[in-house]
Enzyme design. Structure first.
Site, PDB file in Angstrom:
ATOM      1  CG  ASP A 148       0.844  -1.377   7.795  1.00  0.00           C
ATOM      2  OD1 ASP A 148       1.799  -2.156   7.995  1.00  0.00           O
ATOM      3  OD2 ASP A 148       0.975  -0.129   7.761  1.00  0.00           O
ATOM      4  CG  HIS A 179      -3.828  -0.056   6.909  1.00  0.00           C
ATOM      5  ND1 HIS A 179      -3.744   0.525   8.150  1.00  0.00           N
ATOM      6  CD2 HIS A 179      -2.690   0.313   6.255  1.00  0.00           C
ATOM      7  CE1 HIS A 179      -2.613   1.226   8.230  1.00  0.00           C
ATOM      8  NE2 HIS A 179      -1.954   1.103   7.104  1.00  0.00           N
ATOM      9  CG  HIS A 205       4.401  -1.809  11.343  1.00  0.00           C
ATOM     10  ND1 HIS A 205       5.167  -0.683  11.488  1.00  0.00           N
ATOM     11  CD2 HIS A 205       3.607  -1.584  10.280  1.00  0.00           C
ATOM     12  CE1 HIS A 205       4.851   0.194  10.539  1.00  0.00           C
ATOM     13  NE2 HIS A 205       3.904  -0.332   9.786  1.00  0.00           N
ATOM     14  CG  HIS A 211      -0.400   0.088   2.538  1.00  0.00           C
ATOM     15  ND1 HIS A 211       0.409  -0.894   3.073  1.00  0.00           N
ATOM     16  CD2 HIS A 211      -0.484   1.061   3.489  1.00  0.00           C
ATOM     17  CE1 HIS A 211       0.778  -0.542   4.296  1.00  0.00           C
ATOM     18  NE2 HIS A 211       0.262   0.655   4.566  1.00  0.00           N
ATOM     19  CG  HIS A 262       0.159   4.311   4.772  1.00  0.00           C
ATOM     20  ND1 HIS A 262      -0.550   3.541   5.657  1.00  0.00           N
ATOM     21  CD2 HIS A 262      -0.696   5.290   4.363  1.00  0.00           C
ATOM     22  CE1 HIS A 262      -1.778   4.032   5.786  1.00  0.00           C
ATOM     23  NE2 HIS A 262      -1.892   5.093   5.012  1.00  0.00           N
ATOM     24  CG  ASP A 269       5.003   2.940   7.310  1.00  0.00           C
ATOM     25  OD1 ASP A 269       4.081   3.441   6.646  1.00  0.00           O
ATOM     26  OD2 ASP A 269       4.822   2.018   8.134  1.00  0.00           O
ATOM     27  CG  HIS A 270       4.191   0.088   4.125  1.00  0.00           C
ATOM     28  ND1 HIS A 270       4.104  -1.214   4.543  1.00  0.00           N
ATOM     29  CD2 HIS A 270       3.810   0.848   5.185  1.00  0.00           C
ATOM     30  CE1 HIS A 270       3.669  -1.247   5.794  1.00  0.00           C
ATOM     31  NE2 HIS A 270       3.487  -0.003   6.204  1.00  0.00           N
TER      32      HIS A 270
HETATM   33 FE    FE Z   1       2.937   0.720   8.099  1.00  0.00          FE
HETATM   34 ZN    ZN Z   2       0.190   1.587   6.591  1.00  0.00          ZN
END
Ligand code: FE
Ligand code: ZN
Length: 257
Positions: free
Chosen positions: A137, A113, A175, A54, A56, A58-59
């Site tokens: 996530d 999410h 995570h 996805h 975001h 942090d990905h």
């Molecule tokens: Fe994340």
């Molecule tokens: Zn995420």
């Protein structure tokens, strides 16, 4: 295909897939370039694919940097993430197949999410082997992602699709949230002895500084409250007999935990 777990940012994991025969690598959800480049260098292997779950940051944070280093790399993501994943070239939908070396992965659409979230599932190579699930996530060890762009109904459908995979599937979530997730789980599923035992094991692993990822899907089905919305014990706590409402109330309680 070997899966190598890399640490990134505060509590993110990046997964590097390495095919030894062809000496190629792919990476799932590269939050940062540094740990990926370091490992690729160590293995002296070429990066051929980036699989994003996805949009975001942090990905997908390292997509562009990795593309600079490896101009032939292909960047995959969900069709609905068009315009949101840097460098995306392949737009995937439920049921699409992806290829890495000699392995065929299956795309599972798992909104909740985010509205475009996908998971990648590699079935076992031969009977008795483990499958590999990269679920970003959506499903966490002992928990699930927050609902930023989706409804409880969507997330229940998404988690149900993942729960339909074989027990013998390794869950590579993005995570390290397991300890906190299980602390919450114990508050809503008190009498679950398998959960109590899992908590003690995870607590000991974390004390030793070990990662708790991957987890096994069979264990998740027995101990993760966000896969257990049809269980009477959890419905009692959520004061509902409806799975979606039970899920929604548990998710609401976790948001405040
Ligand atoms: Fe994340
Ligand atoms: Zn995420």
């Amino acid at each position: 295909m070997q899966v190598i777990r890399l640490h990134a940012l505060r509590d993110n994991y990046i997964f590097l897939l390495h095919d030894i025969q062809q000496n190629i690598a792919a990476v799932v959800d590269p939050a940062e370039a540094k740990p990926v480049l370091k490992k690729l260098d160590q293995l002296s292997v070429e990066l051929v694919a980036i699989f994003n779950t996805h949009h975001h940051s942090d990905h997908v944070g390292a997509n562009l940097k990795l593309m600079q280093k490896f101009p032939n790399v292909k960047v995959y993501g969900g069709a609905g993430d068009k315009g949101r994943i840097p460098g995306q070239q392949v737009f995937l939908q439920q049921g699409d197949r992806i290829k890495f070396a000699n392995r065929i992965g299956e795309v599972i659409f798992v909104p909740g999410h985010t509205r475009a979230h996908i998971a990648y599932y590699f079935p076992p190579e031969k009977p008795g082997d483990m499958g590999e699930l990269f679920c970003g996530d959506t499903l966490f060890a002992g928990g699930c992602g927050r609902l930023f762009e989706g409804t409880p109904k969507q997330m229940v459908d998404s988690l149900s699709k993942l729960a339909a995979l074989p027990d013998n599937t390794r869950v590579w979530c993005a995570h390290e949230y397991t300890l906190k997730n299980l602390q919450f789980a114990l508050t809503v599923d008190k009498d679950n002895t398998e959960l109590q035992n899992r908590y003690l094991q995870v607590q000991a692993s974390r004390k030793r500084g070990e990662a708790t990822i991957p987890s096994m899907l069979g264990i998740e089905k027995h101990t993760n409250p966000f896969l257990r919305f049809s269980q009477p014990a959890l419905q009692l706590v959520a004061k509902s007999q409806d799975p979606v409402q039970t899920f929604a109330r548990l998710r609401g309680m976790k948001d405040k935990f």
